[in-house]
Design a protein around this motif. Structure first.
Motif, PDB file in Angstrom:
ATOM      1  N   HIS A  84     -21.596 -15.640 -33.416  1.00  0.00           N
ATOM      2  CA  HIS A  84     -20.293 -15.932 -34.529  1.00  0.00           C
ATOM      3  C   HIS A  84     -20.548 -16.584 -35.617  1.00  0.00           C
ATOM      4  O   HIS A  84     -20.902 -17.865 -35.242  1.00  0.00           O
ATOM      5  CB  HIS A  84     -19.115 -16.351 -33.699  1.00  0.00           C
ATOM      6  CG  HIS A  84     -17.984 -16.387 -34.730  1.00  0.00           C
ATOM      7  ND1 HIS A  84     -17.441 -15.145 -34.903  1.00  0.00           N
ATOM      8  CD2 HIS A  84     -17.227 -17.345 -34.941  1.00  0.00           C
ATOM      9  CE1 HIS A  84     -16.402 -15.552 -35.587  1.00  0.00           C
ATOM     10  NE2 HIS A  84     -16.262 -16.911 -35.830  1.00  0.00           N
ATOM     11  N   HIS A  86     -20.346 -17.125 -40.064  1.00  0.00           N
ATOM     12  CA  HIS A  86     -20.035 -16.896 -41.476  1.00  0.00           C
ATOM     13  C   HIS A  86     -20.886 -17.523 -42.145  1.00  0.00           C
ATOM     14  O   HIS A  86     -20.860 -18.186 -42.829  1.00  0.00           O
ATOM     15  CB  HIS A  86     -18.597 -17.182 -41.775  1.00  0.00           C
ATOM     16  CG  HIS A  86     -17.616 -16.916 -40.598  1.00  0.00           C
ATOM     17  ND1 HIS A  86     -16.924 -15.582 -40.543  1.00  0.00           N
ATOM     18  CD2 HIS A  86     -17.017 -17.698 -39.761  1.00  0.00           C
ATOM     19  CE1 HIS A  86     -16.281 -15.795 -39.377  1.00  0.00           C
ATOM     20  NE2 HIS A  86     -16.096 -17.095 -39.203  1.00  0.00           N
ATOM     21  N   HIS A 234     -11.285 -13.277 -34.586  1.00  0.00           N
ATOM     22  CA  HIS A 234     -10.954 -14.810 -34.028  1.00  0.00           C
ATOM     23  C   HIS A 234      -9.936 -14.559 -32.939  1.00  0.00           C
ATOM     24  O   HIS A 234      -8.750 -13.753 -33.164  1.00  0.00           O
ATOM     25  CB  HIS A 234     -10.380 -15.588 -35.091  1.00  0.00           C
ATOM     26  CG  HIS A 234     -11.627 -16.086 -36.005  1.00  0.00           C
ATOM     27  ND1 HIS A 234     -11.336 -15.948 -37.340  1.00  0.00           N
ATOM     28  CD2 HIS A 234     -12.879 -16.153 -35.846  1.00  0.00           C
ATOM     29  CE1 HIS A 234     -12.452 -16.541 -37.976  1.00  0.00           C
ATOM     30  NE2 HIS A 234     -13.474 -16.620 -37.274  1.00  0.00           N
ATOM     31  N   HIS A 271     -14.109 -17.620 -30.208  1.00  0.00           N
ATOM     32  CA  HIS A 271     -13.037 -18.901 -29.795  1.00  0.00           C
ATOM     33  C   HIS A 271     -12.540 -18.643 -28.400  1.00  0.00           C
ATOM     34  O   HIS A 271     -13.221 -19.453 -27.187  1.00  0.00           O
ATOM     35  CB  HIS A 271     -12.132 -19.128 -30.716  1.00  0.00           C
ATOM     36  CG  HIS A 271     -12.535 -19.389 -32.247  1.00  0.00           C
ATOM     37  ND1 HIS A 271     -13.288 -20.751 -32.434  1.00  0.00           N
ATOM     38  CD2 HIS A 271     -12.893 -18.705 -33.368  1.00  0.00           C
ATOM     39  CE1 HIS A 271     -13.661 -20.641 -33.605  1.00  0.00           C
ATOM     40  NE2 HIS A 271     -13.331 -19.343 -34.379  1.00  0.00           N
ATOM     41  N   ASP A 322     -20.058 -20.598 -35.420  1.00  0.00           N
ATOM     42  CA  ASP A 322     -18.736 -20.369 -36.710  1.00  0.00           C
ATOM     43  C   ASP A 322     -19.749 -20.639 -38.014  1.00  0.00           C
ATOM     44  O   ASP A 322     -20.942 -20.864 -38.103  1.00  0.00           O
ATOM     45  CB  ASP A 322     -17.608 -21.241 -36.295  1.00  0.00           C
ATOM     46  CG  ASP A 322     -16.494 -20.328 -36.749  1.00  0.00           C
ATOM     47  OD1 ASP A 322     -16.666 -19.444 -37.606  1.00  0.00           O
ATOM     48  OD2 ASP A 322     -15.361 -21.039 -36.239  1.00  0.00           O
TER      49      ASP A 322
HETATM   50 ZN   LIG Z   1     -15.284 -17.917 -37.438  1.00  0.00          ZN
END
Ligand SMILES: [Zn+2]
Length: 452
Positions: A84, A86, A234, A271, A322
Motif C-alpha cells: 500500500h 502512494h 482505505h 489500514h 502508505d
Molecule cells: Zn493510503
C-alpha cells in the motif's frame, strides 16, 4: 554427465545458458517450511529463477554470457512487496506533520495536491519514490493515486513491478476536476494500461467508504470485475470513519462494503485499524486482502490494528508504508520492525507476531494480497527473479545468529546492496542502474520550492 550429478536432480540441463548467478551467503527463500540455505547459489535465466539451492548441489555453470553477484556475508531473499503506497507523495514528505488525520488530509494534503499535482510533478515524485523503494529493497508495489498514467510511466522506467490503480473519489481531484467523470477516468485508465507491460498490473483505488458514494463504490467494483483486476480501498482507518459509516448506513465499514458486493478475493483493504471480529471474519471468509500500515497509523494517531488477531485468523495480510506524507519514508525494513514490535505492545505479549510472520507479510503474503504470489514473493525455481541481496558487513548486523531476526529487527533499507526485478539488475553494489538519482532529486527539490 553421470546420473549422480546433483544438477540433474533439479532438472537442469547443464549446458543451458544462465544470465546471472548470485552466490555465497544465506538464502532466506520464504518458501513455506523451508529453512535458510547456507552458502547458496541462485541461477537466473532471463526473467526467471532457474535453480536455487546449496552451492554444493548446484554446479557453477560453464556459460560465458553470465554475470555473477557475490553474496558472501550477505542474505539473498525475495524482493519486498509494498502492498500500500502512494508513491508520488514523496513530494509532500515532511510537508505537514503532527496533525490529526482529518486536519492533515482536508486542510493540508488535499489543498496541496489540488495546487501542486500535475502530470509532470506526479511523474517526478513517483520516480523519487521508485528510487527510494529500489534502494530499500522493494521490488513490487501497490499504488493508488491521481494522474496515474504518470506513475505507470515512472514505475515502468524504474524496472519495478507494480499494481497501479487510478484513484476514485467523489470530490474534485487532481486530473479529475469533475467527480462525475471519476468512473469514466478509471475505466479509461484500465483500458489504456491493462495490457501495457507484464511488470505492471492495473486496478482501481476507491479512496474510502466515506469519500465514495454507494454508486461510485458499486460501479468501481463492476469495472474491476469486468477487467478482472483488484480494487484497492482505505478501510476503517479511524474511529471517525467507523462512526460516519454507522451513522449513514447503519452498519460498520466492512459490512457496508459487503452489502454493496465489494468484499471478495479482488478487494485489497488498507489500514483496517478498527475492524471488529465480525468484520475480520467477513473479509477472511470472502478471501479479501488486508494491508497493515503501522507507521502511518501511528503517525496520524489512527490507532493500532490487531495484527496478531488478523494473522491468527489466516486472513491474507500484506505490509505497506502508505504515502511519504504520513510515514515519512518508503522503507519496508523499518515497517517490518515496527509491525512486529507494535503487535507486542498491543497484546502485551513478546511472543506475539514473530519476525518470520512480518517477513512473510512483506514478501509472499503481500504478493498474495496483490494476486501476484504465483510469480513473486519467494525464491523458487520457475518464479520471477525478483531478488534482493542484503549486506551483513555493518556492525549493527554482527553477529548474526538467525537471518530472519537480523532482517526484521536489525537491518534497514540501506543495507540492501543488490536489487533484481524480472531478472534485470536495478541496483548493483548500491549503485542504481535504472534511474538517475541526482537528476530525480534535483527535479523534486525544484517542485518543493514551489510547494514551500
Ligand atoms: Zn493510503
Amino acid at each position: 554427465m553421470e546420473s549422480h550429478d546433483p544438477g540433474l536432480q533439479y532438472g537442469r540441463t547443464p549446458e543451458e545458458p544462465v544470465n546471472l548467478i548470485i552466490q555465497g551467503g544465506t538464502a532466506v527463500t520464504m518458501v513455506p517450511g523451508q529453512q535458510p540455505i547456507r552458502n547458496a547459489r541462485v541461477l537466473i535465466k532471463k526473467d526467471r529463477i532457474m535453480e536455487i539451492g546449496p552451492s554444493s548441489e548446484i554446479p557453477f555453470p560453464k556459460s560465458s554470457s553470465m554475470e555473477t553477484i557475490d553474496a558472501e556475508s550477505a542474505i539473498i531473499m525475495p524482493g519486498l512487496v509494498n502492498a500500500h503506497a502512494h508513491t508520488a507523495m514523496t513530494l509532500f514528505r515532511g510537508f505537514a506533520d503532527d496533525l490529526p488525520l482529518k486536519e492533515w488530509l482536508f486542510e493540508k494534503i488535499f489543498p496541496a495536491e489540488a495546487n501542486f499535482l500535475s502530470p509532470e510533478t506526479v511523474y517526478r515524485g513517483a520516480l523519487l519514490g521508485c528510487v527510494e523503494m529500489i534502494r530499500s529493497g522493494t521490488t513490487c508495489l501497490a499504488d493508488g493515486y491521481f494522474f496515474q498514467d504518470q506513475t505507470v510511466r515512472a514505475v515502468h522506467a524504474s524496472g519495478l513491478r507494480g499494481l497501479l490503480a487510478q484513484g476514485i473519489i467523489d470530490f474534485p481531484a487532481p486530473g479529475v476536476p469533475d467527480p462525475k467523470q471519476n468512473i469514466h477516468m478509471g475505466k479509461d485508465f484500465l483500458e489504456k494500461w491493462h495490457h501495457f507491460s507484464h511488470r505492471i498490473t492495473t486496478g482501481l483505488f476507491c479512496h474510502s467508504p466515506a469519500t465514495c458514494s454507494k454508486k461510485t463504490l458499486r460501479r468501481s467494483h463492476e469495472i474491476c470485475r469486468e477487467y478482472d483486476v483488484p480494487l484497492q480501498i482505505h478501510l476503517s482507518e479511524t474511529e471517525m470513519e467507523v462512526a460516519e459509516i454507522l451513522r449513514a448506513h447503519g452498519t460498520r465499514p466492512a459490512h457496508y462494503l459487503d452489502q454493496l458486493g465489494l468484499v471478495d478475493s479482488h478487494l485489497i483493504a488498507a489500514h483496517g485499524v478498527h475492524l471488529d471480529k465480525s468484520e475480520l471474519k467477513c473479509l477472511h471468509e470472502k478471501d479479501a486482502g488486508l494491508v497493515h500500515v503501522p507507521e502511518s497509523n501511528m503517525k496520524l494517531s489512527s490507532g493500532i490494528a490487531p495484527l496478531e488477531e488478523i494473522t491468527a485468523m489466516g486472513l491474507k495480510t500484506g505490509l505497506g508504508t502508505d504515502g511519504s506524507a504520513s510515514n515519512n519514508n518508503l522503507d519496508l525494513f523499518g515497517e517490518m520492525d515496527t509491525a512486529a514490535k507494535l503487535s507486542k505492545v498491543l497484546t502485551r505479549r513478546p511472543d506475539a507476531t514473530k519476525a518470520y510472520q512480518v517477513l512473510n507479510m512483506a514478501t509472499l503474503g503481500g504478493a498474495a494480497v496483490l494476486g501476484l504470489d504465483k510469480e513473486t514473493g519467494s525464491l523458487e525455481k520457475g518464479k520471477k527473479a525478483d531478488i534482493i541481496v542484503v549486506d551483513l558487513k555493518s556492525p549493527h548486523l554482527c553477529p548474526m545468529f538467525d537471518p530472519v531476526s537480523a532482517l526484521v529487527y536489525s537491518a534497514g533499507g540501506s543495507d540492501v546492496k543488490d536489487v533484481i526485478v524480472d531478472g534485470v539488475s536495478l541496483m548493483r553494489e548500491k549503485e542504481l542502474w535504472s534511474l538517475d538519482q541526482d537528476e530525480i532529486m534535483a527535479a523534486v527539490r525544484e517542485i518543493a520550492k514551489k510547494i514551500r
